[in-house]
Design an enzyme around this catalytic site. Structure first.
Site, PDB file in Angstrom:
ATOM      1  CB  ALA A  39      -6.141  61.072   9.237  1.00  0.00           C
ATOM      2  N   GLY A  41      -6.035  58.227   3.934  1.00  0.00           N
ATOM      3  CA  GLY A  41      -4.726  57.640   3.613  1.00  0.00           C
ATOM      4  C   GLY A  41      -4.577  56.202   4.073  1.00  0.00           C
ATOM      5  CE  LYS A  53       9.006  52.056   3.775  1.00  0.00           C
ATOM      6  NZ  LYS A  53       7.992  51.010   3.883  1.00  0.00           N
ATOM      7  CB  ALA A 183      12.225  36.683   8.732  1.00  0.00           C
ATOM      8  NE  ARG A 276      -1.802  45.167   7.069  1.00  0.00           N
ATOM      9  CZ  ARG A 276      -2.084  45.913   8.150  1.00  0.00           C
ATOM     10  NH1 ARG A 276      -1.248  45.947   9.175  1.00  0.00           N
ATOM     11  NH2 ARG A 276      -3.199  46.619   8.208  1.00  0.00           N
ATOM     12  CG  ASP A 316      -4.143  45.241   1.696  1.00  0.00           C
ATOM     13  OD1 ASP A 316      -3.636  45.330   0.563  1.00  0.00           O
ATOM     14  OD2 ASP A 316      -3.537  45.576   2.734  1.00  0.00           O
ATOM     15  CB  ALA A 324       0.147  51.085  -1.170  1.00  0.00           C
ATOM     16  CG  HIS A 448      29.441  56.280 -16.797  1.00  0.00           C
ATOM     17  ND1 HIS A 448      29.631  55.145 -16.036  1.00  0.00           N
ATOM     18  CD2 HIS A 448      30.555  57.035 -16.639  1.00  0.00           C
ATOM     19  CE1 HIS A 448      30.823  55.205 -15.466  1.00  0.00           C
ATOM     20  NE2 HIS A 448      31.405  56.354 -15.802  1.00  0.00           N
TER      21      HIS A 448
HETATM   22  P1  NAI Z   1       4.733  38.597   5.583  1.00  0.00           P
HETATM   23  O1  NAI Z   1       3.673  37.684   5.102  1.00  0.00           O
HETATM   24  O2  NAI Z   1       5.560  39.364   4.619  1.00  0.00           O
HETATM   25  O3  NAI Z   1       5.766  37.774   6.516  1.00  0.00           O
HETATM   26  C1  NAI Z   1       5.362  37.108   7.697  1.00  0.00           C
HETATM   27  C2  NAI Z   1       6.432  36.108   8.107  1.00  0.00           C
HETATM   28  O4  NAI Z   1       6.078  35.563   9.370  1.00  0.00           O
HETATM   29  C3  NAI Z   1       6.575  34.952   7.155  1.00  0.00           C
HETATM   30  O5  NAI Z   1       7.924  34.811   6.804  1.00  0.00           O
HETATM   31  C4  NAI Z   1       6.056  33.749   7.966  1.00  0.00           C
HETATM   32  O6  NAI Z   1       6.686  32.550   7.605  1.00  0.00           O
HETATM   33  C5  NAI Z   1       6.394  34.175   9.384  1.00  0.00           C
HETATM   34  N1  NAI Z   1       5.629  33.499  10.452  1.00  0.00           N
HETATM   35  C6  NAI Z   1       4.319  33.135  10.435  1.00  0.00           C
HETATM   36  N2  NAI Z   1       3.976  32.565  11.624  1.00  0.00           N
HETATM   37  C7  NAI Z   1       5.075  32.563  12.426  1.00  0.00           C
HETATM   38  C8  NAI Z   1       5.367  32.119  13.768  1.00  0.00           C
HETATM   39  N3  NAI Z   1       4.432  31.574  14.552  1.00  0.00           N
HETATM   40  N4  NAI Z   1       6.621  32.283  14.268  1.00  0.00           N
HETATM   41  C9  NAI Z   1       7.584  32.838  13.475  1.00  0.00           C
HETATM   42  N5  NAI Z   1       7.358  33.280  12.200  1.00  0.00           N
HETATM   43  C10 NAI Z   1       6.123  33.155  11.678  1.00  0.00           C
HETATM   44  O7  NAI Z   1       3.984  39.560   6.618  1.00  0.00           O
HETATM   45  P2  NAI Z   1       4.326  40.996   7.203  1.00  0.00           P
HETATM   46  O8  NAI Z   1       5.782  41.266   7.192  1.00  0.00           O
HETATM   47  O9  NAI Z   1       3.584  41.049   8.490  1.00  0.00           O
HETATM   48  O10 NAI Z   1       3.654  41.958   6.146  1.00  0.00           O
HETATM   49  C11 NAI Z   1       2.224  41.931   5.974  1.00  0.00           C
HETATM   50  C12 NAI Z   1       1.827  42.421   4.613  1.00  0.00           C
HETATM   51  O11 NAI Z   1       2.133  43.786   4.469  1.00  0.00           O
HETATM   52  C13 NAI Z   1       2.526  41.683   3.494  1.00  0.00           C
HETATM   53  O12 NAI Z   1       1.575  41.386   2.507  1.00  0.00           O
HETATM   54  C14 NAI Z   1       3.524  42.670   2.975  1.00  0.00           C
HETATM   55  O13 NAI Z   1       3.762  42.503   1.588  1.00  0.00           O
HETATM   56  C15 NAI Z   1       2.844  44.011   3.259  1.00  0.00           C
HETATM   57  N6  NAI Z   1       3.852  45.042   3.460  1.00  0.00           N
HETATM   58  C16 NAI Z   1       4.515  45.533   2.384  1.00  0.00           C
HETATM   59  C17 NAI Z   1       5.521  46.453   2.542  1.00  0.00           C
HETATM   60  C18 NAI Z   1       6.251  46.932   1.347  1.00  0.00           C
HETATM   61  O14 NAI Z   1       5.764  46.758   0.249  1.00  0.00           O
HETATM   62  N7  NAI Z   1       7.439  47.499   1.500  1.00  0.00           N
HETATM   63  C19 NAI Z   1       5.904  46.970   3.857  1.00  0.00           C
HETATM   64  C20 NAI Z   1       5.173  46.368   4.914  1.00  0.00           C
HETATM   65  C21 NAI Z   1       4.180  45.455   4.704  1.00  0.00           C
END
Ligand code: NAI
Length: 469
Positions: A39, A41, A53, A183, A276, A316, A324, A448
Site C-alpha cells: 500500500a 503512503g 491521528k 518521552a 527511529r 528520513d 513527513a 475575533h
Molecule cells: P524521539 O527521538 O522523539 O524520543 C525518544 C525519547 O526516548 C527521547 O526522549 C530519549 O531521551 C528517550 N530514550 C532513549 N533511550 C532511552 C532509554 N533506554 N530509556 C528511556 N528513555 C530513552 O523518538 P520517538 O518518539 O520514537 O519518535 C521517532 C521519530 O518520529 C522522531 O524523529 C519524531 O520526530 C518522529 N515522529 C513525529 C511525529 C510528529 O511529527 N507528530 C509523530 C511521531 C513520530
C-alpha cells in the site's frame, strides 16, 4: 522507450517518495514509484501519522464526552467499542492510501509493488510482491525508504506484550497499565490515546526532561499539563531490560547516570519509543559504495545527490528531522532540481507538532538554541487563559511564545502549547518564511474570537504592549 525505461525511479512511496514522484511526473518525467509494503503512503499513512491521528481524534472525543456535562451534554451510557474505533482508524488509512493510488494514476506514475535493489547506477531489480522479478532502468534513482524503529539492547519487540508504535496502534483491548519507554513524540501521542481510553500510563525517560528538541520552558509546561491528565513520568531512568511474561511485561530500570539501585516495573504492555533510524538495508547500497554518515544515514549534497551519479536520497534516510512534511518538501525540491528548475528547502522554517491535547507546535529556534548562538532576543508570551475563545471552549491550558531578534525584531522562533497549536503554527511559518518582524504579526488583523488572537497578543507582548494581559 520500452516500459522498463524511466526518467526517474523512486524507491519508497512514503510522503517523501510519492510526492517526489508526483512532482516529477507533473514536470514531464516518466516516473515509477516502487514500494514493498503493498500500500502506498509509507509509515506515515499506514502505521504512523494517519492512524495515530485517527485514534487521537476518536479518543479525544471519548474523553471530552465524559466531561461534556459542564456544557449541559450528558450521556446515559458512554461506551467504548474499541473494535469499531480500530475499524474507523483502518477506514481513514484506506481512504488516504487510495488517494495516493488515485494521484499516481492521474499523474501517470507507474506504481510497482515489490522490494527494490539497486544493482548498478541506473539499474533497479525488483522482487515483485505478486511473485517474480522485474528489472527497470532510470536516468535518476531516488532513495526514499524512510526509517524504522530504533531497537534497545535487552528488549525484543514481539508486537504483543512489547510493542513498537505499530503494535500500539492496534491493541485489541485497552491495557490496564501501559509502560512507555521514551518521552518523545511517539510515546506521548500514543500514551495520550491509551490514557484517554482508560489505561494507566507510565512514561520512562532517560533524560531529566521530556521531548528533547522542544523549548525547555514549553516542555516543562507541557509535562505539567500531561501530569494533570494523569500520565505518570519517571525521568532520569534508563530501561535496561524488558521481559515479556504470559500476561505482563517486567521492565528493569536503572538511574540514567550514577550507580543507584536498579528497580523493576510491571505493566501489562510496554511500548518502545526511543527514536527511529534510517531504513537502508536490502537496497544494495554497500555494494554500490554509497557514502553513509556515522548515524547510518545516506550522505547527500545540497541537492540530495549521493556520491554516485544519478542516485539521490530524501526524507528520513538523510540528515535532518524525521518528519513527513520535511520529506515532502525535499521530494518537491529534488524533482524541480532534476527538471532544471531552482529548488530549495528552508530548513530553518520546518514546523514540529505534537498532536496531544493540548497540542504543542513550534517553528524556528528555541531559547536554548538562541542562547547558545549568542543571539540577543526579546520574548513575548500570551496565555490562553486570557483568550476569549479559549475560555468558552474550555481550552485554556498553554500559551504562545514568540522569540524576536532584540535589534531587528525579526521573528526567530514561535512556540505554542494549546488547542489547535498544530494549525496555528502555519501562520508563524509563513511569517518567518517572509522574514516578518514581531511587529508585522502584531499589526496583522486577526479574526475575533479565535485562538489566533493569542499569536497576535504574543507578538504585541514582544514590545511589552499586549492588550488583554
Ligand atoms: P524521539 O527521538 O522523539 O524520543 C525518544 C525519547 O526516548 C527521547 O526522549 C530519549 O531521551 C528517550 N530514550 C532513549 N533511550 C532511552 C532509554 N533506554 N530509556 C528511556 N528513555 C530513552 O523518538 P520517538 O518518539 O520514537 O519518535 C521517532 C521519530 O518520529 C522522531 O524523529 C519524531 O520526530 C518522529 N515522529 C513525529 C511525529 C510528529 O511529527 N507528530 C509523530 C511521531 C513520530
Amino acid at each position: 522507450m520500452s516500459d522498463n525505461n524511466f526518467d526517474l525511479v523512486v524507491i519508497g512511496a512514503g510522503p517523501g517518495g510519492y510526492v517526489c514522484a508526483l512532482r516529477a511526473a507533473q514536470l514531464g518525467m516518466k516516473v515509477a514509484c516502487i514500494d514493498k509494503r503493498g500500500a502506498p503512503g509509507g509509515t506515515c499513512l499506514n502505521v504512523g501519522c494517519i492512524p495515530s491521528k485517527a485514534l487521537l481524534h476518536a479518543s479525544e472525543l471519548y474523553a471530552e464526552a465524559a466531561h461534556a456535562q459542564n456544557m449541559g451534554i450528558t450521556f446515559s451510557s458512554l461506551k467504548l467499542d474499541l473494535e469499531k474505533m480500530m475499524a474507523y482508524k483502518a477506514d481513514g488509512v484506506d481512504g488516504n492510501t487510495d488517494g495516493v493510488r488515485y494521484l499516481f494514476k492521474k499523474n501517470k506514475v507507474e506504481e510497482i509493488e515489490g522490494a527494490a535493489k539497486i544493482g548498478a547506477a541506473g539499474a533497479v531489480e525488483i522482487d515483485l510482491l505478486a511473485g517474480g522479478t522485474r528489472a527497470v532502468n532510470a536516468k535518476n534513482i531516488v532513495i526514499a525508504t524512510g526509517s524504522e524503529v530504533t531497537p534497545l539492547p535487552g528488549i525484543e519487540i514481539d508486537e504483543e506484550r512489547i510493542v513498537s508504535s505499530t503494535g500500539a496502534l492496534s491493541f485489541d483491548k485497552v491495557p490496564k497499565h501501559l509502560a512507555i519507554i521514551g518521552a518523545g513524540i511517539i510515546g506521548l501521542e500514543l500514551g495520550s490515546v491509551w490514557k484517554r481510553l482508560g489505561a494507566e500510563v507510565t512514561v520512562i525517560e532517560f533524560l531529566d526532561r521530556i521531548t528533547p528538541g522542544m523549548d525547555a520552558d514549553m516542555a516543562k509546561n507541557f509535562q505539567r499539563v500531561l501530569k494533570k491528565q494523569g500520565l505518570k513520568f519517571m525521568l532520569g531512568k534508563k530501561v535496561t531490560a524488558a521481559k515479556a511474561l504470559k500476561n505482563s511485561v517486567k521492565l528493569t530500570l536503572a538511574p540514567a547516570s550514577g550507580d543507584g539501585a536498579a528497580e523493576t516495573l510491571t505493566a501489562d504492555r510496554a511500548l518502545l519509543a526511543v527514536g527511529r533510524r534510517p531504513h537502508t538495508q536490502g537496497l544494495g547500497l554497500e555494494a554500490l559504495g554509497v557514502a553513509m554518515d556515522g548515524a547510518g544515514r545516506v550522505e547527500t549534497d545540497a541537492h540530495f545527490k549521493t556520491n554516485i551519479d544519478g542516485l539521490y536520497a530524501i526524507g528520513d534516510v538523510i540528515a535532518g528531522p524525521m518528519l513527513a512534511h520535511k520529506a515532502e518538501d525535499e521530494g518537491v525540491a529534488l524533482a524541480e532540481h532534476l527538471a532544471g528548475k531552482p529548488a530549495h528547502v528552508n530548513y530553518g522554517v520546518i514546523p514540529s507538532v505534537v498532536y496531544t491535547a493540548p497540542e504543542v507546535a513550534w517553528v524556528g529556534r528555541n531559547e536554548e538554541e538562541l542562547k547558545e548562538a549568542g543571539i540577543a532576543y526579546n520574548v513575548g508570551k500570551f496565555p490562553f487563559t486570557a483568550n476569549g475563545r479559549a475560555k468558552v471552549n474550555g481550552t485554556t491550558d498553554g500559551f504562545v511564545k514568540i522569540l524576536a531578534d532584540a535589534t531587528s525584531d525579526q521573528v526567530l522562533g514561535v512556540h505554542i502549547l494549546g488547542a489547535h497549536a498544530g494549525d496555528m503554527i502555519a501562520e508563524a511559518a509563513v511569517a518567518m518564511e517572509f522574514s516578518a518582524s514581531a511587529e508585522d504579526i502584531a499589526r496583522t488583523c486577526h479574526a475575533h474570537p479565535t485562538l489566533t488572537e493569542a499569536v497576535k497578543e504574543a507578538a504585541l507582548a514582544v514590545d511589552k504592549r499586549a492588550l488583554h494581559m
